[in-house]
Design a protein around this motif. Structure first.
Motif, PDB file in Angstrom:
ATOM      1  N   ALA A 147       1.537  53.065 -51.983  1.00  0.00           N
ATOM      2  CA  ALA A 147       1.856  52.713 -50.606  1.00  0.00           C
ATOM      3  C   ALA A 147       2.757  53.762 -49.958  1.00  0.00           C
ATOM      4  N   CYS A 148       2.763  54.981 -50.504  1.00  0.00           N
ATOM      5  CA  CYS A 148       3.660  56.033 -50.015  1.00  0.00           C
ATOM      6  C   CYS A 148       2.880  57.180 -49.371  1.00  0.00           C
ATOM      7  N   THR A 193       8.444  55.588 -48.318  1.00  0.00           N
ATOM      8  CA  THR A 193       8.151  54.515 -49.259  1.00  0.00           C
ATOM      9  C   THR A 193       7.976  53.223 -48.470  1.00  0.00           C
ATOM     10  N   PRO A 194       7.589  52.123 -49.115  1.00  0.00           N
ATOM     11  CA  PRO A 194       7.443  50.862 -48.384  1.00  0.00           C
ATOM     12  C   PRO A 194       8.738  50.361 -47.750  1.00  0.00           C
ATOM     13  N   THR A 195       9.900  50.844 -48.205  1.00  0.00           N
ATOM     14  CA  THR A 195      11.159  50.299 -47.701  1.00  0.00           C
ATOM     15  C   THR A 195      12.060  51.304 -47.010  1.00  0.00           C
TER      16      THR A 195
END
Length: 265
Positions: A147-148, A193-195
């Motif tokens: 997901a990056c 990244t996702p966060t």
């Protein structure tokens, strides 16, 4: 393992004299480095994770010598230390000259403040030129590499084993296994990244490598099923960016790692 602890108002980091390697770091509450759950730093073997230093060559050696050089598997001298920085040195010895017949001095300074900063220097102490490649082989914790994406490489030539060379278009997606080399890249890359986003900024380290083996990592003993949790984005001088030093000359490269705030959910 001879460990060194760095602290600053923004976080903390752990280093080891084995390879002059940063093992972990937290900045403003965000983990910056990934260390394999199978890593055993106390054994003095190559450590999977953190920021290994590949030197004096990067990748496989044409004559079958150890991949990524010997610096990451040597004890470096700790010559300077404060609460927020440490300086390590490595020089040629009999064992090293058997692999790489040059007289040299390498120095790595690691500092912690709002960013984790690396200053890598190499001096040629021989009477003839020497050529080397190197990389700071950084492992980042990303939750799920699928997901990056990495931005800052649009329009740059991408080389990848098993693929034809191509010009990168847009962000580099990492939802599939990847081992991509960019001989020449921008000084500033962003790992999304996702966060949160990690900023990777450099000086005199033009090359970039992005690596994650995907499910193939399950066949690597010190990665196993943990492979989705990291992504390597490496900076250095690789391929056409190899460094040649005249006798008495020095090379200096720098890298800064920092984080942008976590996204609100």
């Amino acid at each position: 393992m001879d460990s060194v602890r760095l602290t600053s108002p923004h976080g903390h980091a752990t280093l080891t004299r084995h390879g002059a390697q940063a093992l972990d770091a937290v900045i403003d509450g965000v983990p910056l480095l990934w260390l394999s759950p199978f890593a055993r730093p106390e054994t003095d073997q190559v450590i999977r994770g953190g920021v290994p230093l590949c030197f004096p060559w990067f990748g496989k050696h044409p004559d079958g010598l150890p991949s990524h050089g010997f610096a990451r598997n040597r004890h470096w001298d700790l010559i300077e230390q404060s609460a927020s920085h440490a300086v390590f040195t490595l020089q040629d010895d009999e064992a090293g000259r058997a692999l790489w017949p040059h007289a040299f001095l390498a120095r790595l300074r690691i500092e912690l403040d709002q960013a984790l900063r690396f200053v890598f220097e190499v001096g040629n102490r021989d009477d003839h030129p020497l050529t080397f490649t190197h990389a700071l082989h950084t492992y980042f914790p990303v939750g799920d590499c699928r997901a990056c994406e990495v931005t800052g490489l649009d329009g740059h030539l991408r080389r990848e084993v098993g693929h034809a060379d191509q010009v990168q278009s847009g962000a580099v997606r990492t939802d599939r296994p990847i081992d991509a080399l960019f001989d020449q890249a921008e000084p500033r890359l962003s790992l999304k990244t996702p966060t949160h986003t990690i900023l990777i900024e450099t000086r005199n380290m033009p090359s970039a490598v992005i690596w994650n083996p995907g499910k193939g990592g399950e066949q690597i003993p010190d990665i196993g099923t943990s492979w989705p949790g990291y992504l390597c984005v490496e900076r250095g001088n690789v391929g056409s960016a190899a460094v040649t030093l005249a006798p008495g000359a020095w090379y200096r490269g720098e890298m800064w790692l920092s984080v942008e705030p976590l996204r609100q959910t």
